[in-house]
Each structure stands twice: as C-alpha cells, then as structure tokens.
Design an enzyme around this catalytic site. Structure first.
Site, PDB file in Angstrom:
ATOM      1  N   HIS A 150      -3.444  -5.728   1.070  1.00  0.00           N
ATOM      2  CA  HIS A 150      -2.752  -5.962   2.338  1.00  0.00           C
ATOM      3  C   HIS A 150      -2.701  -7.446   2.713  1.00  0.00           C
ATOM      4  CE1 HIS A 150      -2.415  -1.775   3.929  1.00  0.00           C
ATOM      5  NE2 HIS A 150      -3.410  -1.570   3.088  1.00  0.00           N
ATOM      6  N   GLU A 210      -0.896  -8.831   4.931  1.00  0.00           N
ATOM      7  CA  GLU A 210      -0.743  -8.968   6.384  1.00  0.00           C
ATOM      8  C   GLU A 210      -2.078  -8.923   7.112  1.00  0.00           C
ATOM      9  OE1 GLU A 210      -0.938  -4.491   5.963  1.00  0.00           O
ATOM     10  OE2 GLU A 210      -0.403  -6.237   4.745  1.00  0.00           O
ATOM     11  N   CYS A 232       0.832  -1.195   0.000  1.00  0.00           N
ATOM     12  CA  CYS A 232       0.000   0.000   0.000  1.00  0.00           C
ATOM     13  C   CYS A 232       0.878   1.262   0.000  1.00  0.00           C
ATOM     14  CB  CYS A 232      -0.978  -0.032   1.177  1.00  0.00           C
ATOM     15  SG  CYS A 232      -2.414   1.057   0.970  1.00  0.00           S
TER      16      CYS A 232
END
Length: 228
Positions: free
Chosen positions: A194, A196, A85
């Site tokens: 994302h 994660e 990002c």
C-alpha cells in the site's frame, strides 16, 4: 492532472488514496462503481479493501461492475491505472494484468511494513525511484500470493513487467517474490503493498509518496505541462 478513485461496496482504502493524491494538490474525485465514463480522468486508482465482501474470489464480483468497462477502455487509451491490494486482484480478474492472487501460504492475514525492491524504475509509477532501491511499503492482505504459470512468468521477465519484488522475507509465498507487475504498455500497475499508507513520517514511511509524484511527473512530461 485529474485523478479518480474507484469505490466499490466494501472498499476501505479509498479515503487513503484520495488523501495521498490530495497532498499533491491535484484534483481528485471518488468514482462510484456504477459510473460508466472515466474520460474526465488521467489516472484511475483502484483501491484496496474487500469489494463485495471478497465473496467468490477477491475481485471476482467487482470485475463485472459498470465502471470496469470504462476502466478497460481507459487503460486501452493509455491512461494510468493503479490497482492496490484488492485493486490488484480486481485488475487480474478483469484481465488487465496476467496471473492471479491466491491465499497467503501461511493462511494468515499479514499486516506490517515490508521491504520492496524496485525492479523496474522506468514506468510512469516508478520513475522517481532507483532500480534496485529497497523501499519500505506496508502490506495488509490475506490473499496476496501472486501466481502465474511458467510461460507467463517468463514473459513477465522478458518484458520487464515485474516492477516490485519482496526484498528479504516473502510474506505471502508469491512466485518469484513478486509484489507488483505492470502490463506490457507500462500504464497499468498492480501491487499488493500500500503506497498510499507510506506518504508521511507519521505513517512510518514516506517511500510511497514518490509513486504519486512519479505519476504526476510522467503525466506532465507526456502532456508538456510546466512543472510547478
């Protein structure tokens, strides 16, 4: 394998990245933007957020911090670099990846799950995915509209540098539905979604977990480390 997670004023996904790596059982440190040496790390993650408030352009100020000189050196040495990002935006500002990230074509911040198609499953970041596989990875950005000129796009295609495309709906208007690209060497990856935030069923998806296990697997193979 040792991971470093960069932290800039305004980073807000650094803890998420730290926790995703911690779940692997590998050493991980936060690395403040004033650091000028990343030689201790095998993989450096540039997390999402709003570095320096996203003033000027996203990532434009972070690009000039001390740690970025060390990051460029680490990338040139072949270490793994993952920009997520705002991290992707920083990598393009630093010239580690081509192109730029523009405002979403809707001019709205988009935050929701997104389907991605794995276009290149041969990078250190995607080796545990299948080419053509569609995975569920969330997005959260207002300036994720990837843009490059036609010559650069042709080069990305020719070198198999397009790693992820949005499957189905394109949430930001990015050229050729691009969601993530790598450098020619394949050791630097930038992506808007994302991973994660997709490492546990509690988060709604575990499809991001394989990105981190891919990195670890690639490093172990490269360094002849025995699998645990």
């Amino acid at each position: 394998m040792r991971f470093g997670v960069l932290v800039f004023p305004g980073s807000n996904c650094d803890i998420d990245c730290y926790k995703a790596v911690e779940a692997l059982g590998e050493p991980v440190d936060y690395v403040w933007h004033t650091a000028d040496d990343l030689s201790a790390y095998d993989c450096i993650i540039v997390p999402g957020g709003f570095s320096y408030g996203d003033y000027l352009r996203c990532g434009a100020i972070a690009r000039f911090t001390n740690v970025m000189g060390a990051l460029v050196k680490a990338a040139e040495e072949g270490k793994y670099v993952l920009g997520i990002c705002n991290g992707f935006q920083i990598l393009t500002e630093a010239g580690l990846l081509p192109g730029a990230l523009l405002r979403n074509n809707s001019l709205k911040f988009r935050c929701h799950p997104a389907d991605l198609r794995v276009e290149n499953a041969s990078t250190p970041f995607t080796r545990e995915y299948e080419a053509g596989e569609v995975i569920d990875i969330p997005i959260a950005h207002g300036e994720g509209n990837y843009y490059c000129d036609e010559a650069t796009l042709a080069e990305l295609k020719a070198n198999n540098q397009i790693v992820f495309r949005y499957a189905g709906s394109n949430p930001n208007g990015s050229i050729d539905d691009i969601a993530g690209i790598c450098n020619k060497a394949g050791n630097v990856l930038g992506m808007m979604p994302h991973p994660e935030r997709a490492v546990s069923e509690l988060l709604g998806s575990v499809d991001g977990k394989r990105m981190f296990t891919s990195i670890l697997s690639a490093w172990r193979e490269q360094n002849g480390a025995a699998a645990r």
